[in-house]
Design an enzyme around this catalytic site. Structure first.
Site, short mmCIF file in Angstrom:
data_model
loop_
_atom_site.label_atom_id
_atom_site.label_comp_id
_atom_site.label_asym_id
_atom_site.label_seq_id
_atom_site.Cartn_x
_atom_site.Cartn_y
_atom_site.Cartn_z
N GLY A 107 0.82 -1.20 0.00
CA GLY A 107 0.00 0.00 0.00
C GLY A 107 0.85 1.25 0.00
CE1 TYR A 108 4.87 -0.08 0.24
CE2 TYR A 108 5.83 -0.38 -1.93
CZ TYR A 108 5.73 -0.76 -0.61
OH TYR A 108 6.47 -1.80 -0.13
CB SER A 109 0.44 4.55 -5.53
OG SER A 109 1.69 4.16 -6.06
CB THR B 131 7.41 6.25 -13.94
OG1 THR B 131 8.17 7.41 -13.57
CG2 THR B 131 6.08 6.25 -13.23
CG ASN B 132 10.96 2.73 -17.54
OD1 ASN B 132 10.88 2.12 -16.47
ND2 ASN B 132 11.16 2.11 -18.69
CD GLU B 133 8.63 8.34 -18.29
OE1 GLU B 133 8.66 7.98 -19.49
OE2 GLU B 133 8.06 7.68 -17.39
CD GLU C 174 13.16 -8.73 -3.60
OE1 GLU C 174 12.85 -9.34 -4.64
OE2 GLU C 174 13.77 -9.27 -2.65
#
Length: 747
Positions: free
Chosen positions: A487-489, A730-732, A603
């Site tokens: 539960g993060y975002s 995200t990759n950004e 991880e």
């Protein structure tokens, strides 16, 4: 090639010493500041080569014990970064082709002159060069007649070696009938054209198979020199971005520059690792060494040229002033990556390996004795527990019912593998990163349920949990009985997790939680590993976060499930006055940021590996489909696309192995894990798009649709790829991390 005793070959320490020594020598004798003037000075080039020969460089590759292709690649890289025109390529190919077993007088005399520094060799593959314009040559008795083009370092050479159907011909370049003409290429002296008019040539017998291998070795060495040049240009740009100011701040602070340079670093690391792997496979005489060399070539050519272009973009006008280093490196990169068939030939060779042989698969990596043994153990277990009717029934389910299988998790729990990397005193098996990769690889190829265990949460408990927490939660994770969600975002706190607003307030023996979490995947788990704010006034904001274990049957939790576009599920979860025992906090109050980041650090280095192993398994299935259709199998555009994907998969796998090797001796640096994750996540997208392009509309049909190819796997994997580009940072955001943590650019 004959397998060599690996124990007698130089090790990493010797290679590091070689690099340092050569870089120091070139810095003193061929400094960048004088390289332009020296380049046209034949006497300066001769002195440089004499000095390098005195350092033993002219003998590299002669005896494997003193250096093979790996050491030669390092030397070529250093020459590339110094823009030094020393004729090492010809010396290297001569040494690799002949070796100590060459005992005839012609060979012996040539080798003696070469190793002493008296001979400077140019090398041409003649009619073995894939480019038809490279050679127009005729052998008349013991003479050669004709023209050779695109010959490297011939202007300063004393002798020419050229391959023929019968071996290698040696030509004295001072002999009558020889005309060497420098060729202007990319605006400066590049190669040479050599005209031979009935010139005497001494023939050295070299088997055709060795000559063919020699050409692949030459490609590796040319790519290594190009990599050295591109890497040097990149380093110049990074330093320039830290110093050059625009709009009142260093240009390296602008996100556009940071992401551009992050992409360049990803590409350069991919080239470096695949070249090192190819050279090692050559030195070890591995069965698949040609495949690895071709993969390195297929990726290196376009990647290095793109990096060279991007370096010019970032440097701006100063980069195309001829007194600057950058133009020399730009030329070197481009010239070295377009000869000997270049990337196009390499892609076709990869396509041949994968499409022209029935049941062909990507080469299997050597994961070491423990990794290889464990891989077979997991395969045997899956053959018994995940096959036949059980596997068929699972495959028939819609995807959202294939994310988790409770009975499979319980069976897996009996093996102890859900604690693969846990310490033994916590019930784990203490297996290393290579065994973890073996496990992931086999599970992906078996298409087993993707969700099992709770690795991040287990890491957090092992590092920060109390004895009571470990005793309660770890055994049920290990047995496959309990799944933990994360539960993060939150609605306004995705990548910027430090801004989260869900609160936890101490009330006697309980914590009271209020807030909302979104995009929660394992919402159906027994517990939620929840990040909540315990100090609203903390500075910096992440200092006021704590981590909690929340049982999902606690009153006050409302779950609103949503279906993802890849047929999975996540949920918005509302926490309204949710009361949990005080002992459910993991780690210290307000210390949750460190608990979370430390748990994730174990991880994140493996995330990219998991993604690329999924791509590799799917790619083999794609090749199977293509082999079934002769029209597709013979289509040159399809073959070129398959060759490029195969090369990129090797980059992803090498990034994976690099992270695993680093993790063996400690935690992988965050920016290296980010490089692997960014590349592999976007590779998964490219693979999914390619599958649809190649297989056509039938590949877009989903599971259970009439005519769907391979149970709808290909289109589903394309949709699923979006998750890997966005999730776990995200990759950004990952690109910013690479730029700031990996390159030291300003925040």
């Amino acid at each position: 090639m004959t397998p060599l005793d690996r124990q007698t070959l130089p090790g990493p320490e010797e290679r590091a010493m070689l690099r340092d020594s050569l870089r120091g020598f070139l810095g003193e004798h061929w400094p960048a500041a004088g390289a332009v003037e020296h380049a046209g000075d034949r006497d300066a080039t001769a002195r440089l080569w004499s000095g390098l020969a005195g350092q033993g460089l002219a003998a590299l590759g002669w005896e494997p014990e003193s250096g093979g292709l790996r050491e030669l690649a390092i030397a070529m890289e250093e020459l590339g970064r110094a823009a030094a025109p020393a004729p090492l390529l010809g010396a290297a190919l001569c040494n690799l082709a002949l070796g100590p077993e060459a005992a005839d007088p012609t060979s012996a005399a040539l080798i003696e002159r070469l190793h002493s520094g008296a001979a400077r060799l140019a090398f041409s593959f003649g009619e073995l060069d894939p480019d038809p314009r490279a050679a127009d040559l005729m052998r008349r008795g013991e003479t050669l007649d004709g023209t050779l083009s695109f010959v490297d370092a011939a202007a300063d050479a004393t002798d020419l070696l050229v391959t023929t159907p019968d071996g290698i011909a040696v030509v004295d370049l001072s002999a009558p009938g020889v005309v060497v003409t420098p060729t202007r290429a990319l605006g400066a002296q590049g190669w040479c054209e050599i005209r031979l008019g009935r010139v005497p040539a001494r023939l050295i017998d070299v088997p055709a198979q060795r000559l063919d291998a020699l050409r692949e070795a030459a490609c590796v060495l040319l790519a290594a020199r190009a990599h050295g040049a591109a890497r040097r240009a990149f380093e110049l740009v990074v330093e320039y971005a830290k110093e050059r100011r625009q709009f009142g701040q260093p240009i390296g602070r602008f996100q556009a520059i940071q992401h551009k340079l992050a992409d360049n670093l990803i590409a350069l690391e991919g080239v470096r690792l695949t070249l090192e792997h190819a050279a090692q496979a050559y030195d070890f005489a591995l069965d698949d060494w040609r495949y690895y060399a071709q993969a390195a070539m297929a990726f290196a050519g376009p990647a290095l040229r793109r990096a060279a272009l991007e370096a010019q973009h970032a440097l701006g006008a100063i980069g195309y002033a001829e007194e600057h280093e950058a133009p020399r490196h730009f030329r070197r990169v481009h010239l070295d990556t377009i000869v000997l068939g270049a990337a196009r030939r390499a892609r076709e060779a990869l396509a041949c390996a994968l499409l022209d042989t029935q049941d062909a698969r990507l080469p299997e990596y050597d994961l070491g004795e423990a990794g290889n043994t464990f891989r077979e153990e997991v395969r045997a277990w899956l053959a018994q527990h995940w096959s036949g009717a059980r596997k068929a029934e699972y495959d028939s389910r819609p995807f959202h019912d294939r994310e988790f299988d409770a009975s499979f998790a319980l069976d897996l729990g009996k093996t102890g593998w859900l604690g693969l990397n846990w310490p033994r005193d916590h019930g784990g098996q203490d297996r290393g990163p290579m065994e973890q990769l073996a496990f992931i690889e086999v599970m992906e190829r078996a298409e087993a349920p993707p969700r099992y265990g709770a690795s991040v949460q287990a890491n957090a408990l092992i590092m920060y949990g109390t004895d009571q927490q470990k005793a309660r939660y770890l055994p049920e994770i290990l047995r496959g009985e309990a799944m933990h969600g994360m539960g993060y975002s939150e609605p306004d706190s995705g990548s910027d997790l430090a801004s989260l607003r869900t609160s936890a307030v101490r009330d006697g023996d309980h914590w009271v939680i209020n807030g909302q979490k979104i995009w929660t995947t394992t919402w159906w788990g027994k517990y939620m590993f929840l990040a909540a704010r315990t100090d609203r006034d903390a500075r910096p904001p992440h200092a006021g976060i704590s981590m909690f274990i929340v049982p999902m049957d606690t009153p006050g939790i409302t779950i609103k499930q949503a279906t993802t576009m890849y047929d999975g599920s996540f949920a918005n979860i509302f926490y309204d006055d949710v009361r949990i025992p005080a002992e459910n906090i993991v780690g210290p109050v307000n210390g949750g940021w460190k608990v979370l980041t430390d748990a994730l650090a174990h991880e994140r280095g493996m995330v990219g590996g998991g993604i690329v192993l999924r791509v590799a398994a799917g790619f083999d299935l794609l090749c199977e489909e293509i082999r079934r259709n002769p029209a597709l199998r013979e289509d040159p555009l399809v073959r070129d696309r398959i060759g490029q994907l195969a090369a990129e998969i090797e980059v992803g796998r090498q990034l994976m192995i690099h992270c695993a090797e680093l993790a063996t001796s400690g935690t992988t640096a965050p920016h290296l894990g980010a490089i692997s994750k960014v590349f592999s996540g976007e590779l998964m997208e490219r693979y999914g798009e390619a599958a649809l392009d190649i297989l056509g509309p039938d590949a877009a049909l989903s599971h259970r649709a009439a005519g769907a190819i391979s149970n709808g796997r290909f289109e589903q994997q394309l949709r699923h790829s979006l998750m890997w580009v966005i999730s776990i940072g995200t990759n950004e955001i990952q690109r910013s991390l690479i730029a700031q943590r990996g390159l030291g650019l300003p925040r």
